[in-house]
Every structure is written in structure tokens, then in C-alpha cells.
Design an enzyme around this catalytic site. Structure first.
Site, PDB file in Angstrom:
ATOM      1  N   ARG A  96       0.838  -1.186   0.000  1.00  0.00           N
ATOM      2  CA  ARG A  96       0.000   0.000   0.000  1.00  0.00           C
ATOM      3  C   ARG A  96       0.869   1.230   0.000  1.00  0.00           C
ATOM      4  NH1 ARG A  96      -4.840  -1.388   3.656  1.00  0.00           N
ATOM      5  NH2 ARG A  96      -5.162  -3.548   3.099  1.00  0.00           N
ATOM      6  N   THR A  97       0.321   2.302  -0.612  1.00  0.00           N
ATOM      7  CA  THR A  97       1.034   3.563  -0.581  1.00  0.00           C
ATOM      8  C   THR A  97       0.943   4.136   0.820  1.00  0.00           C
ATOM      9  OG1 THR A  97       0.388   3.968  -2.860  1.00  0.00           O
ATOM     10  CG2 THR A  97       1.168   5.843  -1.593  1.00  0.00           C
ATOM     11  N   LEU A  98       2.043   4.385   1.421  1.00  0.00           N
ATOM     12  CA  LEU A  98       2.055   4.957   2.769  1.00  0.00           C
ATOM     13  C   LEU A  98       2.487   6.413   2.758  1.00  0.00           C
ATOM     14  CD1 LEU A  98       3.588   1.964   4.706  1.00  0.00           C
ATOM     15  CD2 LEU A  98       1.216   2.691   4.675  1.00  0.00           C
TER      16      LEU A  98
END
Lengths: 272, 249
Positions: free
Chosen positions: B26-28
Site C-alpha cells: 500500500r502507498t504509505l
């Protein structure tokens, strides 16, 4: 057409290169009650004959709205037509949801045609037994298409399908070249006249037919019975045709108001 | 820049221990980012402008990043935020336009349709806690109708006569609110844009003095080559900066 050993399932070709099941499906369209469609540059009109199975019954619905800008008239197996109408509504709303914009009519009919084609190439399916006249408006103008059970689709200026549609087609063939510039009212009148041609003797009343229209500034909707009756009355008050110049060469337009069964004495079919 | 979604971390950790050693995809947080985009409608169409910087945190790492791109015949898109996510978005949009062109039927997707399609993507990704970390401006003209809209990583979208992303919202939009007019010529529009770009250059530390302007009208799209603006640093306050505190830097 006669029975032969190549017509049992849709995935069997005949030696002459025909798919008989598909052709039989197109026969089913010819057995349904008539539907007509015509279009100008800015409007498209659909009309259908309301035939009830008996005096006790109501007639089957033949005109369906797929979206604000598209509607269909069906002829043939109405059950198949209902299923396809649901498919059309689904495709339209899916497109609207993703793009916030009406699905172009030409793309809708291709999706419909592809769906019909699938049923001509699976051994466990059968072709849809219904022909659809798709009328709609998009940014390229008003359109009228005819979708076949075979999966073919054609664009038309005017067309008629179903039983006794040849009479309507003959009428439309004489007039279609002017349709691009027709006003909305004239289109409706011609649609009614085309429907009248398919009745061949019966008096045309608003109870016997359904007419819908879509156009610029006008969402697809079925025109109410009273307005239709007014159009019919206006038509019959003139020289028997929807406009004066047709008087010279219009063979069945010699009908008077006395011809045919008195429609007003029949029990009124259920309202749409 | 280093925003962390801690609730995402929590749920990711639990999932990881249940599954295997596969790390989260996931993009954090964003890595290489672009700063503001400015967009505005003018008389003949729509103008978008941006600088060409790709920052790596506080480092001005890449100086020739094209952050405004064409999408089909009718639309321009400008992106701020994670550059790699913008490249991914361009892949989606190029594919969309390709399939649209393949119909070859006289219909085409306009800026409104592209905007909504993009909004669906951005919102769906946000709902999966894996956003495309961008704020985008879409401008275009179709059949004389001008369109200017924005959509961002959480799926918020709206249209207006002039838009900006990031710092542009705070520094450029006030200028546009007082000086924008419906009937600006192209030259006037460029002057107004340059006024905004200059303010951003002075005040946004992630901007550089290398700008690109793009315009779109019914006739077509033009993305102009990058150029620099004249700046002035000769303010008296900047003279002899260590006057009050010798040895300072």
C-alpha cells in the site's frame, strides 16, 4: 422454410452455409406485432401496435426506456425483449456512473449486438427471439438502429419490424428522404401513419398504439394517450394522409372514419 | 510530506502476521513529488501551468519533470504529488483513450468523462487504503465547452473557473479570485499565470525557476517548452543579513 437435419442446434452449419436456428429466430420477430421507428436530425420516434391476446387481457409492453436519451421498441418474444431491455438499462447506467455522461447510442447497440452474437455461437444457448428498434440521441445527433437476433445491427432513417411491417415500410420508403428536416410533430404523425398501415383496415385509435419520442431537449418518454388521439384526429381531418401533398399517391389513405370495426364499442384495454 | 496513516499500519501488521513475510504494497507516503499546478479558463480555452521540479523530500532532485500531459484530443492533465503514481495514472488514461479511439465511431471522451473516470479510480483506491498520491487538474475544451476540474487522492472532486493544487491553493487562488475574468485573452492569461507562478517560486520551497505552460482550445493542444521567470532578490532586508548577529548564517 422447412425442417431439415441441420436446424436442431445453433452451432450446426447447413451445407449451404446457413445457421437455421438464427434464421428461425428472425422468423419469430416477423410474428410479433408491428413496431416502427423514424428519425430526423434532432429527434427519433418509436411506435408500436398494442395487440392484446384477448379482450380480457391487457396488451404487452413493447416500448422501453433504457436511459434519458435512449429507448427501444421490441417485436417478437417479449420475454426476451424484457431481458435485453434490462441489459440496455444496465449498460447505460454503468457508463453514466463512470463517465457522468450518456452512453453514445452507437456503442450501446454494438454491445447489444455482441450479446446477441454470443447466443449464435454457444451450443447451450439459443438466439434471442426478438428484434429491437433502438432510438436515441447523443452528441452526434439522433439515431435509429435495428438489432437482429443474428447479432447484426443496422442504422436506419426509418424502419418497421413485426407482422405486416411491409406495408409500413412501403409507406416509409416513399417519405424517408425528407425526414432529416422534419419537425417533431411531423415525425410523430408519420409514425402514426406507418402504424396505421400495419393495421390494414382497423381504425387507428390511441388505445391501439404506443408512441415514444426522444430528441434535443426532450428525454425519452412515451407520449400520453390523449395527445396521441389528438394527433390521430388531426390526421384524419386532413385529406386522409398526414399532409396534403400525399393525397395524390397514397393508396390506403382512402379509408374514412366509418371503415373497420367501431373501436369505441370494444372494452378499453388497460392503460399503459 | 511524511504523513503516516497509523491505522493503516495497524491493520497491515495484523494481516502480515496472519499471512507470510510479504510486505505491504500500500502507498504509505510519497517519495518523488511535484508541487503546485495552476489551471484557469480563458477566452478561447483552458491554460494549465506548473514548474518542472521533482522533489525527493527536501532535495530538489529532478529538474525536468513534465507534470502536464495531454490525454486524447480534448483534455490536458496536470499532476502534483507522487510522480510515479502520475505515471501510473497516465497509463490508465492512455489505455482509456486508446480504447475510445478504437471505436472509431465519431464519438470521443471529453474532459468531463475523463475527469469522472479518474475520480472513480482515485476514490476506489482511497477506499482500499492504497491511494494514488496525487492532486490532479484536468482541463479541456470539447465542442466549444470549456471544462476545468480537479480530483485528489481522497477522491474529492470539483470544477471551477480557476483551480490549483497544493500551495497553489493558498498562494495562487487568492490572486486568481481577484483578477480572473471570463474573457481573458491568451496573453493576459499568461501574464496572470506568471504572476501566480512567481509568487509560488518565491514562497514554495519545492518549486524551481523552470516553468511549463500548456493551453488547450477547440483547435488543439500546445504544451510550450520550459522557460524561466525573472526574479528579484535585491530587497534591502536581504542586504548584509548578518548585521544584527555577527557570525550567523
Amino acid at each position: 422454410m422447412f425442417r431439415n437435419q441441420y436446424d436442431t442446434d445453433v452451432t450446426t452449419w447447413s451445407p449451404a452455409g446457413r445457421l437455421f436456428q438464427v434464421e428461425y429466430a428472425m422468423e419469430a420477430v416477423k410474428q410479433g406485432s408491428a413496431a416502427v421507428g423514424l428519425r430526423s436530425k434532432t429527434h427519433a420516434v418509436l411506435g408500436a401496435v398494442n395487440k392484446a391476446a384477448s379482450d380480457l387481457a391487457s396488451h404487452q409492453r413493447k416500448l422501453f426506456r433504457a436511459d434519458q436519451h435512449v429507448g427501444v421498441a421490441i417485436a417478437g418474444l417479449t420475454a426476451d425483449g424484457r431481458v435485453l431491455s434490462r441489459f440496455l438499462r444496465n449498460e447505460c447506467i454503468n457508463h453514466s456512473f463512470v463517465y457522468e455522461s450518456p452512453l453514445p447510442v452507437s456503442r450501446l447497440v454494438v454491445q447489444l449486438a455482441d450479446k446477441a452474437q454470443v447466443c449464435t455461437q454457444r451450443s447451450w444457448k439459443r438466439p434471442f427471439g426478438v428484434g429491437l428498434l433502438v432510438a436515441g440521441l447523443d452528441e452526434t445527433g439522433a439515431h435509429l438502429y435495428y438489432n437482429c437476433p443474428s447479432g447484426n445491427y443496422f442504422e436506419y432513417q426509418a424502419f418497421a419490424i413485426g407482422s405486416r411491417s411491409q406495408a409500413a415500410k412501403t409507406f416509409l420508403e416513399r417519405r424517408f428522404q425528407e425526414y432529416d428536416t422534419y419537425s417533431r410533430e411531423d415525425l410523430i404523425k408519420d409514425a402514426l401513419f406507418a402504424i396505421k398501415e400495419t393495421l390494414q383496415g382497423e381504425k387507428l385509435t390511441a388505445q391501439l398504439c404506443t408512441v415514444a419520442i426522444v430528441g434535443e431537449g426532450e428525454a425519452f418518454h412515451i407520449i400520453d394517450q390523449q395527445t396521441i388521439q389528438e394527433y390521430i384526429d388531426a390526421m384524419e381531418l386532413s385529406t386522409g394522409g398526414p399532409d396534403e401533398e400525399a393525397a395524390a399517391a397514397a393508396p390506403p389513405s382512402a379509408e374514412t372514419q366509418e371503415g373497420g370495426e367501431g373501436a369505441s364499442s370494444e372494452p378499453a384495454p388497460m392503460d399503459i | 510530506m511524511e504523513l503516516q496513516l497509523s491505522m493503516v499500519d495497524g491493520s497491515v501488521c495484523m494481516k502480515d502476521s496472519a499471512k507470510s513475510e510479504i510486505s505491504s504494497e500500500r502507498t504509505l507516503y510519497p517519495y518523488v513529488t511535484g508541487t503546485s499546478i495552476i489551471g484557469m479558463k480563458y477566452k478561447d480555452g483552458v491554460i494549465l501551468a506548473s514548474d518542472t521540479a521533482g522533489s525527493y523530500g527536501s532535495t530538489l532532485r529532478y529538474k525536468s519533470v513534465e507534470r502536464i500531459k495531454q490525454v486524447g484530443d480534448h483534455t490536458l492533465i496536470g499532476a502534483s504529488g507522487e510522480i510515479s503514481d502520475f505515471q501510473e495514472i497516465m497509463r490508465y488514461l492512455d489505455e482509456l483513450i486508446l480504447y475510445d479511439k478504437m471505436w472509431d465511431d465519431g464519438n470521443s471522451l471529453g474532459p468531463k468523462e475523463v475527469h469522472n473516470y479518474l475520480n472513480r479510480i482515485m476514490y476506489n483506491r482511497r477506499n482500499k487504503f492504497n491511494p494514488l498520491w496525487n492532486s490532479l487538474v484536468l482541463g479541456g475544451v470539447k465542442k466549444g465547452q470549456k471544462y476545468l476540474g480537479t480530483v485528489n487522492m481522497i477522491g474529492t472532486h470539483y470544477e471551477d473557473d480557476h483551480l490549483a493544487t497544493g500551495f497553489g491553493n493558498h498562494l495562487a487562488r487568492p490572486i486568481l479570485r481577484s483578477e480572473w475574468r471570463e474573457d481573458l485573452t491568451f496573453e493576459e492569461a499568461v501574464k496572470l499565470i506568471e504572476k501566480c507562478l512567481l509568487v509560488l517560486l518565491y514562497r514554495d520551497r519545492s518549486s524551481i525557476n523552470k516553468f511549463q505552460i500548456a493551453k488547450i482550445t477547440d483547435e488543439g493542444t500546445t504544451i510550450f517548452p520550459p522557460y524561466a521567470l525573472k526574479t528579484f532578490w535585491g530587497f534591502s532586508h536581504f542586504q548584509n543579513p548578518s548585521k544584527g548577529a555577527a557570525g550567523t548564517w
